[in-house]
Design an enzyme around this catalytic site. Sequence first.
Site, PDB file in Angstrom:
ATOM      1  CG  ASP A 208      30.282 -78.909   3.257  1.00  0.00           C
ATOM      2  OD1 ASP A 208      29.762 -78.092   4.410  1.00  0.00           O
ATOM      3  OD2 ASP A 208      32.219 -79.577   4.164  1.00  0.00           O
ATOM      4  CB  ILE A 209      27.057 -74.682   3.324  1.00  0.00           C
ATOM      5  CG1 ILE A 209      26.579 -72.615   4.272  1.00  0.00           C
ATOM      6  CG2 ILE A 209      26.362 -75.592   4.624  1.00  0.00           C
ATOM      7  CD1 ILE A 209      25.066 -72.338   3.941  1.00  0.00           C
TER       8      ILE A 209
ATOM      9  CG  ASN B 237      14.668 -77.991  13.910  1.00  0.00           C
ATOM     10  OD1 ASN B 237      15.069 -77.930  14.791  1.00  0.00           O
ATOM     11  ND2 ASN B 237      16.293 -80.178  14.569  1.00  0.00           N
TER      12      ASN B 237
ATOM     13  CB  VAL C 102      22.313 -77.539   5.406  1.00  0.00           C
ATOM     14  CG1 VAL C 102      21.037 -77.462   5.961  1.00  0.00           C
ATOM     15  CG2 VAL C 102      23.471 -76.857   5.145  1.00  0.00           C
ATOM     16  CG  ASP C 103      19.937 -78.092  11.880  1.00  0.00           C
ATOM     17  OD1 ASP C 103      20.614 -77.181  12.086  1.00  0.00           O
ATOM     18  OD2 ASP C 103      18.718 -78.787  11.978  1.00  0.00           O
TER      19      ASP C 103
ATOM     20  CB  SER D 164      11.940 -75.230   2.964  1.00  0.00           C
ATOM     21  OG  SER D 164      11.982 -74.890   3.451  1.00  0.00           O
TER      22      SER D 164
END
Length: 174
Positions: free
Chosen positions: A10-11, A24, A33-34, A121
């Site tokens: 998990d970032i 985006n 992830v965003d 992406s």
Amino acid sequence: MRRIALIQGDITDASVDAIVNAANEGMLGGGGVDGAIHRAAGPALLAACREVAAVNGVRCPTGEARITAAGALDARYVIHTVGPRYGIDPAPAQLLADAYRSTYRLALENDCVSLAVPAISCGVYGYPLEEAATIAVGVSLEDEFQPLAITFYLFNAAIHRIWEAELQAAEGRA
């Protein structure tokens, strides 16, 4: 010693100078992830994103990067970059490389050394994993970015294996 590391995880758990967000163009949150980064960072990140000037709703054009405060994340900054939508945006390989380069240059301009980076992406934007890994690792190894300690946070074992194979191949070519 590697200056590129790979973690399946998990970032939002990263403790780094900057966490990279696969955003985006509107930079107001989204899925994948965003969305995870926005949820973990809390409302301060959304407020910081809203402060970035928008032109026709676009705060960060595809292939570029923007930097904000990190909210509740264990990082100084979030660097938002927009990768291409595969099969929709023209010249996806160039745009993906531009997204990584813009991110890394912005990190260096802001005295960041350690970065947590997702597979840009590769979720809903549909970029083929092998091609994305080649671009991501190739740009990350460019001489210009030698000062950076880059850790790719990869969502699952399959993506991790693809990035590991590409990193080993690139190190073998070096």
